[in-house]
Design an enzyme around this catalytic site. Structure first.
Site, PDB file in Angstrom:
ATOM      1  CB  CYS A   1     -25.929   6.821  11.140  1.00  0.00           C
ATOM      2  SG  CYS A   1     -26.669   8.704   9.757  1.00  0.00           S
TER       3      CYS A   1
ATOM      4  CB  CYS B   1     -30.143   6.381   7.843  1.00  0.00           C
ATOM      5  SG  CYS B   1     -29.370   6.719   7.857  1.00  0.00           S
TER       6      CYS B   1
ATOM      7  CG  HIS C   1     -27.881  11.902   8.090  1.00  0.00           C
ATOM      8  ND1 HIS C   1     -28.391  10.236   7.703  1.00  0.00           N
ATOM      9  CD2 HIS C   1     -27.812  12.219   6.597  1.00  0.00           C
ATOM     10  CE1 HIS C   1     -29.849  10.162   6.939  1.00  0.00           C
ATOM     11  NE2 HIS C   1     -28.447  11.025   5.922  1.00  0.00           N
TER      12      HIS C   1
ATOM     13  CD  GLU D   1     -27.910   9.814  13.070  1.00  0.00           C
ATOM     14  OE1 GLU D   1     -28.854   9.171  13.746  1.00  0.00           O
ATOM     15  OE2 GLU D   1     -27.718  10.977  12.120  1.00  0.00           O
TER      16      GLU D   1
END
Length: 137
Positions: free
Chosen positions: A84, A81, A51, A53
């Protein structure tokens, strides 16, 4: 949010979109300077952990040579999410700014069930965990 940050996030999101990724991008700033930037690469790298992040955190750890980013801020195009959010919290980032609220757009695909298991060695595990956490306090 300042224009420079917004433009950089849009540029990164566009890059992700062109590579058939979910167009999420992230920046980490320290003292108002961008120290790391990333976009989602789950499809490219075939790795569900990639991801924006997470990648941004990893770049920041490497650049600053430390895991504690309490003096940094994160900017993201989409509300992070749960995975993260936990990683960001573990990195001690105190402030995260996002443009779009996630809502339920991603949770409908995750059908994972979590269940605590019974184990006869539970007390042994608990004892070891307590020892370790008492050492680091």
């Amino acid at each position: 949010m300042n224009t420079k940050i917004s433009k950089e996030l849009f540029k990164l999101s566009n890059k992700a979109y062109k590579k058939n990724e979910i167009p999420v991008s992230a920046l980490i700033l320290k003292s108002n300077k961008i120290i790391a930037k990333a976009y989602n690469q789950k499809n490219i790298k075939r790795n569900s952990l990639y991801h924006a992040e997470i990648l941004c955190l990893l770049k920041s750890f490497k650049k600053l040579k430390r895991w504690n980013l309490s003096d940094c801020e994160m900017y993201v195009t989409l509300e992070p999410c749960d995975m993260c959010k936990e990683a960001i919290s573990e990195a001690r980032i105190k402030k995260v700014y996002y443009i779009l609220k996630k809502g339920n757009i991603t949770n409908k695909y995750n059908k994972t069930i979590y269940e605590q298991m019974y184990d006869i060695n539970k007390e042994k595990f608990q004892k070891n965990m307590s020892k370790i956490f008492n050492k680091i306090r």
